[in-house]
Design an enzyme around this catalytic site. Structure first.
Site, PDB file in Angstrom:
ATOM      1  N   GLU A  36       0.844  -1.185   0.000  1.00  0.00           N
ATOM      2  CA  GLU A  36       0.000   0.000   0.000  1.00  0.00           C
ATOM      3  C   GLU A  36       0.880   1.236   0.000  1.00  0.00           C
ATOM      4  O   GLU A  36       1.951   1.237   0.624  1.00  0.00           O
ATOM      5  CB  GLU A  36      -0.858  -0.011   1.273  1.00  0.00           C
ATOM      6  CG  GLU A  36      -2.284   0.375   1.049  1.00  0.00           C
ATOM      7  CD  GLU A  36      -3.143   0.197   2.288  1.00  0.00           C
ATOM      8  OE1 GLU A  36      -4.128  -0.539   2.208  1.00  0.00           O
ATOM      9  OE2 GLU A  36      -2.828   0.803   3.339  1.00  0.00           O
ATOM     10  N   ARG A  84     -16.204  -6.349  15.216  1.00  0.00           N
ATOM     11  CA  ARG A  84     -16.241  -6.828  16.611  1.00  0.00           C
ATOM     12  C   ARG A  84     -16.282  -5.648  17.563  1.00  0.00           C
ATOM     13  O   ARG A  84     -16.196  -4.496  17.142  1.00  0.00           O
ATOM     14  CB  ARG A  84     -14.961  -7.617  16.888  1.00  0.00           C
ATOM     15  CG  ARG A  84     -13.722  -6.776  16.559  1.00  0.00           C
ATOM     16  CD  ARG A  84     -12.443  -7.420  17.002  1.00  0.00           C
ATOM     17  NE  ARG A  84     -11.279  -6.832  16.359  1.00  0.00           N
ATOM     18  CZ  ARG A  84     -10.599  -5.806  16.821  1.00  0.00           C
ATOM     19  NH1 ARG A  84     -10.973  -5.209  17.933  1.00  0.00           N
ATOM     20  NH2 ARG A  84      -9.556  -5.338  16.166  1.00  0.00           N
TER      21      ARG A  84
END
Ligand code: ADP
Ligand code: ADP
Ligand code: MG
Length: 501
Positions: free
Chosen positions: A196, A288
Site C-alpha cells: 500500500e 467486533r
C-alpha cells in the site's frame, strides 16, 4: 434475549462482557487456560470451564473445544470479545452449526471483511476512497514492480492482519528483498501480504457503527486513534479534535455507506487514515467490539455490549440516529506492561497496584496486586478512561488519574501517557501515527526518565545520609536504602518518581 452466554475470551474484556450480561440477567460461562485459573473473569462468571491445552496450542483459539463446552453447558450464544477468534468466520460458522448464536456478524461477512484487499474493493465500488495498493503479492519481482509504481517508502501489510502485527515500511529494493527472504522463516508465504502507498503524516480516525442486518445502520460517532506505537493504538479519544465539521460528516457518511454495502449486521468499526488535507482513505473494518469502545460509551451513554446482544438476539436497534446524543468528550489510555522507553514487554509480578477513581474515571482491568504478567498474552494491563465536558476537561482528569495510578513490580506505559497528554499538540490534531516512535516525544520521555531516575537516586542518597547520621552509632552497619547497589527510588502518589521506569 439469551439465557446463557459463553464468553470465549479472557482478561479485562471477558470481565467487561460478563458485567453487562449480569446486568441483563443473563447467565455466563467463562473459559480459561491453566495460567488463568482464579482470574477475574473466572470468578465473575456463573460457571467456568477449564480448557485443555495439552498439545493443542492456546485453548482460547481451540474452536472445537470452545463449541463443545458451549454445547455441553447449554449456552445459547457465544461472545468472542476482541482478538483471539473474534474475527474468525470458521468459529462463527461452527457456533451456528451447533445451534449457538455467534455474537457478531454472520460468517460470510466475517470472511469478506477479514480480507483487507477484498474489503477495499467493496469500499471502492461504493465510491469510498481507499489507499492505492496491490492485491495479494505472489513474488518478489511483482513486489518490486509495484513498489516502483507507487514509490518508496511503501507499506507491506498482511491481507488478514490485526493489532498492527506484521505491518512494515519498506524503504528501498534492498529492504524489499530482505523482507521477502525472511517471510518463509516467520511461516507466512508471500501471498499473505499486499502493498500500500505509505501516506505520511497521517492520523487514524474510525467510526463506530451499528447495523441491524435489515438495512438500518447508525453511527455512534468517530474516534481518533492516532497515538500509536508499532501501528497499534495507545491513546484514543472522541470526538476527534479540530476536525472540520464537513470532514466529520463525510467520514460518518463513508462508514455508513460501507456498512450498508456489506449488508453488515451487529456493531462494527470502520477505520480510515486521514492526510493533512483531511482526505480520508478507508483501511479496514473491525467486525467486533473494539478495545477502545468505552470512550464511545462515555459520550453516547450506549452500552455497546448490550447493543451487540440485542442485535444478535433479534431485537434489532431501537435507537434511531436522531436519538443518539453525544455529551462531552472522552479519552482512553492503554496501560500496557511495557518499558515506556524501548516499548518492549515487561514481565513479572505486580507487587503494588493502586488504580485511580473519581468522577468521570473508568478503569477496565482484570489484574491486581500479585498478578503475574507473562509475555504469552497481549500486554494490556488496564484501560483508563476519562470523561470531561470537553477534551480539555477529559485531559485534566486523565492526567490526575495517571498521577494516581501506581504500579510496582513491572514497567508500564504510564510515564509515556503523561508526556503525550501534556503535549499541547495532542488536542490540536497536531500529532501523527509516528509521533511516539519517531518524534520528539520519545526524546522527552528519555529525558524525563533519566531526570526522574537521577532525582530519585539523589533523594534516596540524601535520606540515606540523614538516616545514617542519625543511626550511625546505634547501627554501625546500616547501609541506608541502597539495596542491590541501587538506591530505592522515593515515590509519591503524585507519581513524581516513577519506580516503574
Ligand atoms: P482495536 O482496533 O480494537 O483497538 P487492536 O488492533 O488494538 O484492536 O487489537 C486488539 C487486540 O486484539 C490486540 O491487542 C491483539 O492482541 C488482538 N488482535 C487483533 N487482531 C488480531 C489478529 N489478527 N491476530 C492476533 N491478534 C489480534
Ligand atoms: P491492523 O489490522 O493491524 O489494525 P490497519 O490497516 O488498521 O491494520 O493499520 C494499522 C495502522 O497502520 C493504522 O492505524 C495506521 O497508523 C497505519 N497505516 C495503515 N495503513 C497506512 C497507510 N497506507 N499509510 C500510512 N499508515 C498506515
Ligand atoms: Mg486496524
Amino acid at each position: 434475549m439469551f439465557k446463557r452466554i459463553l464468553v470465549a475470551n479472557r482478561g479485562e474484556i471477558a470481565a467487561r462482557i460478563i458485567r453487562t450480561c449480569r446486568l441483563l440477567g443473563i447467565e455466563t460461562i467463562a473459559v480459561y487456560s491453566e495460567p488463568d485459573n482464579g482470574s477475574l473473569h473466572v470468578r465473575m462468571a456463573d460457571k467456568a470451564a477449564r480448557l485443555n491445552t495439552a498439545g493443542k496450542g492456546d485453548g482460547y483459539l481451540d474452536i472445537d473445544q470452545l463449541v463443545g463446552v458451549a454445547s455441553k453447558l447449554g449456552a445459547d450464544a457465544v461472545h468472542p470479545g476482541y482478538g483471539f477468534l473474534s474475527e474468525d468466520w470458521k468459529f462463527a460458522s461452527a457456533c451456528e452449526r451447533a445451534g449457538i448464536r455467534f455474537i457478531g456478524p454472520p460468517p460470510r461477512t466475517l470472511a469478506s471483511v477479514s480480507n483487507k484487499v477484498s474489503c477495499k474493493g467493496i469500499a471502492q465500488s461504493r465510491g469510498i476512497p481507499t489507499v492505492e495498493g496491490s492485491g495479494p503479492i505472489t513474488g518478489l519481482r511483482q513486489a518490486l514492480r509495484i513498489a516502483h509504481e507507487l514509490g518508496y517508502p511503501i507499506l507491506l501489510k498482511p491481507v488478514r492482519g490485526g493489532g498492527g502485527r506484521g505491518i512494515r515500511t519498506i524503504n528501498d529494493d534492498g529492504e524489499m528483498s530482505e523482507v521477502f527472504k525472511a517471510l518463509p522463516r516467520v511461516g507466512i508465504g508471500p501471498s499473505g501480504f499486499f502493498l500500500e502507498r505509505y501516506i505520511s503524516p497521517v492520523r487514524h480516525l474510525e467510526v463506530q457503527t451499528a447495523s441491524d442486518g435489515h438495512g438500518k445502520v447508525i453511527h455512534l460517532g468517530e474516534r481518533e486513534c492516532t497515538i500509536q506505537r508499532r501501528y497499534q493504538k495507545l491513546i484514543e479519544m472522541t470526538p476527534a479534535p479540530l476536525l472540520r465539521e464537513a470532514s466529520r460528516e463525510r467520514l460518518l457518511d463513508y462508514a455508513i455507506r460501507l456498512m450498508k454495502g456489506l449488508s453488515y449486521e451487529n456493531i462494527g468499526t470502520v477505520e480510515f487514515v486521514m492526510d493533512t488535507d483531511e482526505n480520508f482513505y478507508f483501511t479496514e473494518v473491525n467486525p467486533r467490539l473494539q478495545v477502545e469502545h468505552p470512550i464511545t460509551e462515555a459520550i453516547s451513554g450506549v452500552d455497546l455490549v448490550e447493543l451487540q446482544l440485542r442485535i444478535a438476539s433479534g431485537e434489532g436497534i431501537v435507537l434511531d440516529q436522531e436519538e443518539v446524543h453525544f455529551k462531552g468528550a472522552a479519552i482512553e489510555c492503554r496501560i500496557n506492561a511495557e518499558d515506556p522507553v524501548d516499548l518492549l514487554p515487561s514481565i513479572g509480578r505486580i507487587t503494588e497496584w493502586h488504580i485511580p477513581t473519581g468522577m468521570g474515571i473508568r478503569v477496565e482491568t482484570a489484574v491486581s496486586r500479585g498478578s503475574s504478567i507473562t509475555s504469552h498474552y497481549d500486554p494490556l494491563l488496564a484501560k483508563l478512561v476519562a470523561w470531561g465536558e470537553n477534551l480539555k476537561g477529559a485531559r485534566t482528569r486523565m492526567l490526575q488519574a495517571l498521577d494516581e495510578f501506581y504500579v510496582r513490580g513491572i514497567k508500564t506505559t504510564i510515564p509515556l501517557h503523561k508526556i503525550i497528554l501534556n503535549d499541547r499538540r495532542l488536542l490540536r490534531g497536531g500529532l501523527n501515527t509516528m509521533s511516539v516512535e519517531n518524534g520528539d516525544i520519545r526524546q522527552k520521555l528519555v529525558d524525563t526518565v533519566f531526570r526522574e531516575r537521577a532525582l530519585s537516586v539523589q533523594v534516596g542518597a540524601a535520606i540515606a545520609a540523614t538516616m545514617m547520621e542519625m543511626d550511625l552509632r546505634a547501627k554501625p552497619n546500616y547501609t541506608g536504602n541502597e539495596h542491590n547497589g541501587r538506591a530505592e527510588p522515593a515515590h509519591s502518589m503524585s507519581g513524581r518518581f516513577y519506580e516503574a521506569i
